[in-house]
Motif scaffolding. Sequence first.
Motif, PDB file in Angstrom:
ATOM      1  N   UNK A   1      -3.883  -7.278  -6.173  1.00  0.00           N
ATOM      2  CA  UNK A   1      -3.074  -6.195  -5.615  1.00  0.00           C
ATOM      3  C   UNK A   1      -2.960  -6.341  -4.106  1.00  0.00           C
ATOM      4  N   UNK A   2      -4.054  -6.665  -3.459  1.00  0.00           N
ATOM      5  CA  UNK A   2      -4.019  -6.858  -2.005  1.00  0.00           C
ATOM      6  C   UNK A   2      -3.113  -8.019  -1.634  1.00  0.00           C
ATOM      7  N   UNK A   3      -3.161  -9.103  -2.385  1.00  0.00           N
ATOM      8  CA  UNK A   3      -2.293 -10.250  -2.112  1.00  0.00           C
ATOM      9  C   UNK A   3      -0.830  -9.862  -2.284  1.00  0.00           C
ATOM     10  N   UNK A   4      -0.520  -9.091  -3.313  1.00  0.00           N
ATOM     11  CA  UNK A   4       0.857  -8.666  -3.547  1.00  0.00           C
ATOM     12  C   UNK A   4       1.352  -7.760  -2.419  1.00  0.00           C
ATOM     13  N   UNK A   5       0.494  -6.868  -1.934  1.00  0.00           N
ATOM     14  CA  UNK A   5       0.876  -5.972  -0.843  1.00  0.00           C
ATOM     15  C   UNK A   5       1.119  -6.767   0.429  1.00  0.00           C
TER      16      UNK A   5
ATOM     17  N   UNK B   1       4.409  -8.618   0.171  1.00  0.00           N
ATOM     18  CA  UNK B   1       5.551  -7.707   0.319  1.00  0.00           C
ATOM     19  C   UNK B   1       5.739  -7.312   1.776  1.00  0.00           C
ATOM     20  N   UNK B   2       4.647  -7.051   2.498  1.00  0.00           N
ATOM     21  CA  UNK B   2       4.745  -6.697   3.913  1.00  0.00           C
ATOM     22  C   UNK B   2       5.308  -7.854   4.737  1.00  0.00           C
ATOM     23  N   UNK B   3       4.901  -9.079   4.427  1.00  0.00           N
ATOM     24  CA  UNK B   3       5.431 -10.244   5.136  1.00  0.00           C
ATOM     25  C   UNK B   3       6.908 -10.412   4.867  1.00  0.00           C
ATOM     26  N   UNK B   4       7.331 -10.172   3.626  1.00  0.00           N
ATOM     27  CA  UNK B   4       8.758 -10.256   3.301  1.00  0.00           C
ATOM     28  C   UNK B   4       9.557  -9.211   4.060  1.00  0.00           C
TER      29      UNK B   4
ATOM     30  N   UNK C   1       8.737  -7.885   6.976  1.00  0.00           N
ATOM     31  CA  UNK C   1       8.768  -8.286   8.378  1.00  0.00           C
ATOM     32  C   UNK C   1       9.804  -9.375   8.604  1.00  0.00           C
ATOM     33  N   UNK C   2       9.888 -10.343   7.664  1.00  0.00           N
ATOM     34  CA  UNK C   2      10.881 -11.408   7.791  1.00  0.00           C
ATOM     35  C   UNK C   2      12.298 -10.845   7.681  1.00  0.00           C
ATOM     36  N   UNK C   3      12.506  -9.870   6.818  1.00  0.00           N
ATOM     37  CA  UNK C   3      13.813  -9.254   6.673  1.00  0.00           C
ATOM     38  C   UNK C   3      14.208  -8.510   7.949  1.00  0.00           C
ATOM     39  N   UNK C   4      13.266  -7.834   8.594  1.00  0.00           N
ATOM     40  CA  UNK C   4      13.542  -7.128   9.839  1.00  0.00           C
ATOM     41  C   UNK C   4      13.881  -8.104  10.941  1.00  0.00           C
ATOM     42  N   UNK C   5      13.193  -9.250  10.989  1.00  0.00           N
ATOM     43  CA  UNK C   5      13.478 -10.260  12.013  1.00  0.00           C
ATOM     44  C   UNK C   5      14.871 -10.844  11.805  1.00  0.00           C
ATOM     45  N   UNK C   6      15.243 -11.094  10.557  1.00  0.00           N
ATOM     46  CA  UNK C   6      16.568 -11.642  10.265  1.00  0.00           C
ATOM     47  C   UNK C   6      17.661 -10.640  10.616  1.00  0.00           C
ATOM     48  N   UNK C   7      17.408  -9.354  10.363  1.00  0.00           N
ATOM     49  CA  UNK C   7      18.392  -8.326  10.662  1.00  0.00           C
ATOM     50  C   UNK C   7      18.580  -8.137  12.164  1.00  0.00           C
ATOM     51  N   UNK C   8      17.508  -8.288  12.928  1.00  0.00           N
ATOM     52  CA  UNK C   8      17.596  -8.099  14.368  1.00  0.00           C
ATOM     53  C   UNK C   8      18.266  -9.283  15.063  1.00  0.00           C
TER      54      UNK C   8
END
Length: 93
Positions: free
Chosen positions: A73-77, A80-83, A85-92
């Motif tokens: 569960x911790x690995x999945x969380x 998901x958080x890294x994904x 963050x990457x989506x926010x970087x791509x959007x910016x």
Amino acid sequence: MKFEQTHKDLISYLIACIMVLSGIVLAYFSFFILHLIENSILGFISLGITFAGAIFGITQILRDKFKAYEVSTNKAIIKKLKEQEEDKKEDSE
């Protein structure tokens, strides 16, 4: 008074040990007083050993399963958080 999981485990372990020890004591007294061990005492010993094995085994299996679930569960969380963050970087950009 609220029992935590460690208290519950400790009580279970103590009861399991008492069951095994009481069976051993019964067998000891039966052998030295009657010079034989009755079938009922052998049955009590086998039930005590079975009960103790179940308590120790089930507790360990459940603890391992919950740890494995917690790790996955911790690995999945984290994934998901890294994904996100990457989506926010791509959007910016």
